[in-house]
Design a protein around this motif. Structure first.
Motif, PDB file in Angstrom:
ATOM      1  N   ALA A  82       0.850  -1.194   0.000  1.00 14.87           N
ATOM      2  CA  ALA A  82       0.000   0.000   0.000  1.00 14.87           C
ATOM      3  C   ALA A  82       0.886   1.244   0.000  1.00 14.87           C
ATOM      4  CB  ALA A  82      -0.903  -0.003   1.224  1.00 14.87           C
ATOM      5  N   ILE A  83       0.592   2.175  -0.890  1.00 18.52           N
ATOM      6  CA  ILE A  83       1.328   3.430  -0.967  1.00 18.52           C
ATOM      7  C   ILE A  83       0.604   4.470  -0.117  1.00 18.52           C
ATOM      8  CG2 ILE A  83       2.280   5.208  -2.471  1.00 18.52           C
ATOM      9  CD1 ILE A  83       3.460   2.436  -2.971  1.00 18.52           C
ATOM     10  N   VAL A  84       1.256   4.922   0.931  1.00 17.38           N
ATOM     11  CA  VAL A  84       0.642   5.879   1.846  1.00 17.38           C
ATOM     12  C   VAL A  84       0.327   7.187   1.116  1.00 17.38           C
ATOM     13  CG1 VAL A  84       1.002   7.294   3.911  1.00 17.38           C
ATOM     14  CG2 VAL A  84       1.766   4.908   3.875  1.00 17.38           C
ATOM     15  N   GLY A  85      -0.917   7.628   1.225  1.00 20.49           N
ATOM     16  CA  GLY A  85      -1.322   8.876   0.596  1.00 20.49           C
ATOM     17  C   GLY A  85      -1.898   8.711  -0.792  1.00 20.49           C
ATOM     18  N   LYS A  86      -1.839   7.489  -1.350  1.00 21.82           N
ATOM     19  CA  LYS A  86      -2.399   7.246  -2.691  1.00 21.82           C
ATOM     20  C   LYS A  86      -3.647   6.372  -2.649  1.00 21.82           C
ATOM     21  CE  LYS A  86      -1.058   8.468  -6.088  1.00 21.82           C
ATOM     22  NZ  LYS A  86      -1.356   9.735  -6.810  1.00 21.82           N
ATOM     23  N   GLY A  87      -3.822   5.644  -1.538  1.00 23.03           N
ATOM     24  CA  GLY A  87      -5.012   4.818  -1.411  1.00 23.03           C
ATOM     25  C   GLY A  87      -5.051   3.633  -2.350  1.00 23.03           C
ATOM     26  N   LYS A  88      -3.878   3.129  -2.724  1.00 22.15           N
ATOM     27  CA  LYS A  88      -3.832   1.968  -3.599  1.00 22.15           C
ATOM     28  C   LYS A  88      -2.529   1.222  -3.383  1.00 22.15           C
ATOM     29  CE  LYS A  88      -1.607   4.023  -7.674  1.00 22.15           C
ATOM     30  NZ  LYS A  88      -1.689   4.153  -9.155  1.00 22.15           N
ATOM     31  N   GLU A  89      -2.480  -0.010  -3.889  1.00 19.56           N
ATOM     32  CA  GLU A  89      -1.248  -0.789  -3.833  1.00 19.56           C
ATOM     33  C   GLU A  89      -0.486  -0.619  -5.140  1.00 19.56           C
ATOM     34  OE1 GLU A  89      -1.980  -4.845  -2.747  1.00 19.56           O
ATOM     35  OE2 GLU A  89      -2.168  -4.323  -0.619  1.00 19.56           O
ATOM     36  N   ALA A 107       8.133   8.521  -6.811  1.00 16.42           N
ATOM     37  CA  ALA A 107       7.595   9.261  -7.955  1.00 16.42           C
ATOM     38  C   ALA A 107       6.301   9.963  -7.586  1.00 16.42           C
ATOM     39  CB  ALA A 107       7.365   8.307  -9.128  1.00 16.42           C
ATOM     40  N   PHE A 108       5.493   9.342  -6.726  1.00 15.55           N
ATOM     41  CA  PHE A 108       4.212   9.925  -6.331  1.00 15.55           C
ATOM     42  C   PHE A 108       4.377  11.081  -5.333  1.00 15.55           C
ATOM     43  CE2 PHE A 108       2.231   5.505  -7.077  1.00 15.55           C
ATOM     44  CZ  PHE A 108       1.929   5.826  -8.388  1.00 15.55           C
ATOM     45  N   GLY A 109       5.279  10.914  -4.362  1.00 12.93           N
ATOM     46  CA  GLY A 109       5.321  11.895  -3.283  1.00 12.93           C
ATOM     47  C   GLY A 109       6.686  12.160  -2.692  1.00 12.93           C
ATOM     48  N   GLY A 110       7.740  11.845  -3.408  1.00  8.16           N
ATOM     49  CA  GLY A 110       9.075  12.170  -2.956  1.00  8.16           C
ATOM     50  C   GLY A 110       9.509  11.426  -1.702  1.00  8.16           C
ATOM     51  N   VAL A 111      10.472  12.001  -0.995  1.00 12.05           N
ATOM     52  CA  VAL A 111      11.071  11.364   0.169  1.00 12.05           C
ATOM     53  C   VAL A 111      10.037  11.079   1.252  1.00 12.05           C
ATOM     54  CG1 VAL A 111      12.627  11.761   2.118  1.00 12.05           C
ATOM     55  CG2 VAL A 111      13.404  12.244  -0.205  1.00 12.05           C
TER      56      VAL A 111
END
Length: 307
Positions: free
Chosen positions: A110-117, A125-129
């Protein structure tokens, strides 16, 4: 597998020691000002004050166990890039030990802040460090106290700054117009970068590539920490200042070097087990829940965090 067994694991504490060992050598040669300037250039704080996985503020002065996330980023012009390498490092000064875990870049979580795996390396790429740290913390259920981000495209500058490196190549291969014979080979910056990037022709895939990355970093450490390389300290510092970012301050680095350096005497490399699987035509590395929990518990114990 204990990391003091076998040549491929002589890298001590990966990029952290690249920084701290060179800093330690600097004091002996009274180069304090230049090193402080470089560390200030590298300093890139994150918004949060501390990890949500920690109940209390971390105290370096008390020698509490700490953790790092090494992020090797493949950044190109006009592109934030993706995390090419994710390595978690925990240090326990009381036990005088280090544990290191390479997280395969294709690990599905799960990618925190994206609501998906998605693949764990896409978090950068989605949210940096910050999104990468949050995702790794959620995946392993441990705090990440500090990060060290290395621009892999500029990695070659660091290799050239120390005058090239020599590694032992386990098998012959060709990559991007370069030939890499089996055995001991000497690499300049361009060849070192290609040597560490090859993945698909390696019988061990991403795990083999991670070992080659560690080989090169070990060679950098060996030359960077040597007295002979310190004559080129300005070039080394310039390369590090351009290509490395961290939320550690100069004072925090001094405390870590002073209070945690004995941890290098016992290093253990952890390897996460799983299997490759395609979903909708996309390859992922799937880590079973029991495996993830086992690794998480080992790291929690090392960090003295209640299970």
């Amino acid at each position: 597998m204990e990391a003091n067994k076998g040549g491929k694991i002589r890298y001590k504490i990966i990029a952290i020691v690249v920084l701290l060992f060179i800093i330690a050598g600097a004091y002996a040669f009274s180069m304090y000002g230049k090193f402080k300037e470089t560390i200030n250039e590298m300093h890139e704080p994150i918004e949060r004050e501390r990890s949500e996985q920690r109940e209390n503020e971390l105290s370096l002065g008390k020698g509490e166990p700490i953790s790092f996330l090494l992020i090797g980023v493949d950044e190109r012009k006009n592109d934030r890039g993706r995390a090419d390498s994710l390595i978690v490092v925990t240090l326990n000064p009381k036990e005088q030990s280090i544990k290191m875990l390479s997280i395969p870049r294709d690990t599905r979580t799960a990618i925190v802040g994206k609501g998906k795996e998605d693949k764990i390396n896409h978090s950068y790429a989605f949210g940096g460090v910050e999104m990468t740290i949050a995702t790794v913390e959620q995946f392993l259920h441990i705090p990440i106290d500090y990060y060290i981000k290395v621009n892999m495209e500029g990695f070659k500058d660091i290799v050239d700054a120390v005058g090239g490196v020599t590694v032992s190549n386990p098998f012959a291969f060709n990559y991007e117009g370069e030939s890499f014979p089996k055995g001991e080979i000497t690499l300049d910056g361009d060849r070192a970068l290609k040597y560490t990037r090859m993945r698909y022709d390696d019988p061990r895939g991403d795990f083999g590539r991670q070992d080659r990355q560690k080989q090169v970093i070990a060679a950098i450490i060996k030359k960077g920490a040597s007295l002979s390389s310190l004559v080129n300290y300005s070039d080394i510092l310039e390369a590090i200042g351009k290509n490395v970012r961290t939320n550690m301050t100069f004072d925090e680095m001094k405390q870590i070097q002073a209070n945690y350096k004995e941890a290098r005497h016992h290093i253990e490399q952890l390897q996460m087990q799983g299997k490759g699987q395609k979903m909708n035509g996309i390859y992922y590395f799937i880590v079973p829940e029991e495996e993830r929990e086992m690794i998480s518990n080992q790291l929690k114990k090392h960090l003295n965090i209640g299970l």
